[in-house]
Write a protein that holds these residues in place. Structure first.
Motif, short mmCIF file in Angstrom:
data_model
loop_
_atom_site.label_atom_id
_atom_site.label_comp_id
_atom_site.label_asym_id
_atom_site.label_seq_id
_atom_site.Cartn_x
_atom_site.Cartn_y
_atom_site.Cartn_z
N MET A 1 0.84 -1.19 0.00
CA MET A 1 0.00 0.00 0.00
C MET A 1 0.88 1.25 0.00
SD MET A 1 -2.92 1.41 -0.09
CE MET A 1 -3.95 -0.06 0.08
N PHE A 2 0.47 2.25 -0.74
CA PHE A 2 1.23 3.49 -0.80
C PHE A 2 1.13 4.23 0.53
CE2 PHE A 2 -2.93 4.17 -2.88
CZ PHE A 2 -3.51 5.06 -1.99
N ASP A 3 2.08 5.14 0.75
CA ASP A 3 2.07 5.90 2.00
C ASP A 3 1.78 7.37 1.70
OD1 ASP A 3 4.48 7.16 1.22
OD2 ASP A 3 5.67 5.59 2.18
N LEU A 4 1.63 8.14 2.75
CA LEU A 4 1.25 9.55 2.60
C LEU A 4 2.35 10.36 1.94
CD1 LEU A 4 -0.50 10.24 6.03
CD2 LEU A 4 -1.57 9.73 3.82
N ASN A 5 3.60 10.01 2.18
CA ASN A 5 4.69 10.75 1.57
C ASN A 5 4.67 10.59 0.05
OD1 ASN A 5 7.13 12.36 1.73
ND2 ASN A 5 8.23 10.49 1.14
N GLN A 6 4.36 9.39 -0.42
CA GLN A 6 4.26 9.18 -1.86
C GLN A 6 3.11 9.98 -2.46
OE1 GLN A 6 3.86 4.97 -1.65
NE2 GLN A 6 6.06 4.59 -1.44
N LEU A 7 1.99 10.01 -1.75
CA LEU A 7 0.85 10.82 -2.22
C LEU A 7 1.21 12.29 -2.27
CD1 LEU A 7 -2.27 9.28 -0.44
CD2 LEU A 7 -1.48 8.90 -2.78
N SER B 1 11.58 11.52 -7.94
CA SER B 1 11.23 10.65 -9.06
C SER B 1 11.02 9.21 -8.59
CB SER B 1 12.32 10.70 -10.13
OG SER B 1 12.42 11.99 -10.68
N ARG B 2 11.87 8.75 -7.65
CA ARG B 2 11.73 7.38 -7.15
C ARG B 2 10.41 7.20 -6.41
NH1 ARG B 2 17.34 7.89 -6.18
NH2 ARG B 2 16.98 8.44 -3.98
N GLN B 3 10.01 8.20 -5.65
CA GLN B 3 8.73 8.11 -4.94
C GLN B 3 7.57 7.97 -5.91
OE1 GLN B 3 8.17 7.70 -1.83
NE2 GLN B 3 9.99 8.40 -0.74
N GLU C 1 3.53 4.55 -8.72
CA GLU C 1 2.97 4.00 -9.96
C GLU C 1 3.05 2.47 -9.96
OE1 GLU C 1 3.68 7.51 -13.25
OE2 GLU C 1 5.40 6.27 -12.67
N HIS C 2 4.13 1.94 -9.40
CA HIS C 2 4.26 0.49 -9.33
C HIS C 2 3.20 -0.11 -8.41
CE1 HIS C 2 6.18 -3.44 -9.24
NE2 HIS C 2 6.14 -3.39 -7.90
N ILE C 3 2.97 0.55 -7.27
CA ILE C 3 1.96 0.05 -6.33
C ILE C 3 0.57 0.10 -6.95
CG2 ILE C 3 0.83 0.52 -4.11
CD1 ILE C 3 3.56 1.52 -3.10
N ILE C 4 0.26 1.21 -7.62
CA ILE C 4 -1.06 1.37 -8.24
C ILE C 4 -1.17 0.54 -9.50
CG2 ILE C 4 -2.58 3.08 -9.34
CD1 ILE C 4 -1.54 5.12 -7.37
N ASP C 5 -0.02 0.22 -10.09
CA ASP C 5 0.04 -0.53 -11.35
C ASP C 5 -0.59 0.25 -12.49
OD1 ASP C 5 0.74 -2.64 -12.99
OD2 ASP C 5 -1.09 -3.79 -12.59
N ALA C 6 -0.25 1.55 -12.53
CA ALA C 6 -0.73 2.40 -13.62
C ALA C 6 0.16 3.63 -13.69
CB ALA C 6 -2.17 2.83 -13.38
N PRO C 7 0.48 4.12 -14.90
CA PRO C 7 1.26 5.35 -15.02
C PRO C 7 0.40 6.56 -14.65
CG PRO C 7 0.57 4.61 -17.18
CD PRO C 7 0.15 3.53 -16.22
#
Length: 301
Positions: free
Chosen positions: A1-7, A34-36, A41-47
C-alpha cells in the motif's frame, strides 16, 4: 500500500507539472522525488505522469487519482489535528452527571463558560441523584459529576463549587408569607412538604438535622424528590417547605420565597467530583473552569 509521503510527492508534481519546482516545494532533490513517483505507480500498477525532456503531464489515470490523493491527504491532516487537539484538551467530549437542583444555576453557568473557552467540546449531560453519580463515576459511565456530599471515596477527587443558603417557600396566602424573614422555629407544627429520604436524601437529612437542632417538629404531609414538584405542592396551598436558593430561578407563581435565619449561613453544598485516575484530557480544563466560577461567585460560610 502506498504511503502519505508518496501521495504528497505525486500531488505536488501534479500541481507544478515540473519536477524541479516540485522538489523545491518539498525541500528535496529530484532523484528521490522521481523514485517516490515510480514506487507509487508500481503500487497502483498504472502510469500517473507522462514525462518528456520538456514537459510533465498527467495521464488519464493520474487525473482521476489526483482528487482522491488530495482527499486522503486532507483527511490524514484533519485526523492528525483532531488527535493533537484531543491530546491537548482542546476538543473531544465530556459526560457530566448532575443533580436536578444543580440545573437551576451552577450547571448552566458551567456549560456556558466551557463553551466560551472550549467551543469544540461536546457535552453529554445526565440528571442523576448523587448516589447514582458515584456509581457512574466508578464504572466510567460519566467523566465528572455535580453532586451532594458526602463523598468518602478514595478513588474520587472533589472540589466544592457552590455553597448557598436555604429559603423558606410559603404559599402566597399563608400568614408566614408576609414576614420579611423566617426562622426554623416558624415551621413548628406547620404542614410541611418534605423531601424523600431516598431519592432526595441530602436535602431530607439536612432539614431533619435543622429541625432536630431547633427542637421542632413540622407535620410532614408529603414526601417528594424533585424541587419543582415540591414547590407545585406549596403553590397549591398544601404546605410550606424549604428550598436551596437556586430554586428561586424557577419563579413559581404564588409561592413566596423568604430568607431563612440559620446558624450556618450557606449550608447547601455542591461538589464537582471526578476520578483521580482518568484518561480524559478535558477533565483538568473542566475542573479549572468550575473552580474559577466557584471562586468568583460562591458565597463563603
Amino acid at each position: 500500500m502506498f504511503d502519505l509521503n508518496q501521495l504528497r510527492c505525486f500531488v505536488t508534481v501534479a500541481e507544478e507539472l515540473h519536477f524541479g519546482r516540485a522538489a523545491a516545494r518539498l525541500n528535496m532533490t529530484q532523484p528521490p522525488l522521481s523514485r517516490q513517483i515510480q514506487v507509487l505507480e508500481h503500487i497502483i500498477d498504472a502510469p500517473l505522469l507522462e514525462r518528456t525532456s520538456r514537459s510533465v503531464r498527467l495521464t488519464p489515470a493520474g487525473r482521476s487519482f489526483l482528487p482522491e490523493a488530495r482527499r486522503i491527504l486532507k483527511l490524514a491532516e484533519s485526523a492528525s489535528q483532531v488527535a493533537h487537539r484531543i491530546a491537548m484538551g482542546k476538543t473531544g467530549s465530556l459526560k457530566i452527571g448532575f443533580t436536578a437542583a444543580a440545573a437551576y444555576g451552577f450547571l448552566p453557568e458551567l456549560i456556558a463558560a466551557c463553551r466560551a473557552k472550549l467551543p469544540e467540546i461536546d457535552f453529554s449531560l445526565k440528571e442523576m441523584v448523587s448516589g447514582d453519580q458515584l456509581e457512574a463515576l466508578a464504572s466510567g459511565q460519566i467523566d465528572a459529576g455535580l453532586l451532594r456530599p458526602p463523598i468518602a471515596r478514595p478513588d474520587l477527587a472533589s472540589r466544592r463549587v457552590l455553597a448557598e443558603p436555604l429559603l423558606a417557600a410559603i404559599p402566597k396566602k399563608h400568614p408566614l408569607a408576609t414576614a420579611e424573614a423566617l426562622s426554623i422555629k416558624d415551621f413548628d407544627s406547620q404542614p410541611f412538604i418534605m423531601y424523600s429520604p431516598y431519592e432526595a436524601r441530602y436535602f431530607h437529612d439536612l432539614l431533619v438535622s435543622q429541625f432536630s437542632r431547633a427542637e421542632i417538629l413540622p407535620r410532614y404531609v408529603q414526601h417528594l424528590s424533585q424541587i419543582h414538584s415540591i414547590l407545585a405542592m406549596v403553590r397549591a396551598g398544601l404546605g410550606v417547605t424549604i428550598v436551596p436558593a437556586a430554586a428561586a430561578s424557577l419563579k413559581i407563581a404564588d409561592v413566596k420565597l423568604r430568607p431563612l435565619k440559620l446558624r450556618t449561613q450557606n449550608p447547601v453544598e455542591l461538589f464537582l467530583v471526578w476520578p483521580r485516575e482518568h484518561e480524559n484530557p478535558l477533565l483538568p480544563a473542566l475542573v479549572d473552569i468550575a473552580s474559577g466560577i466557584a471562586a468568583s461567585g460562591t458565597p463563603k460560610d
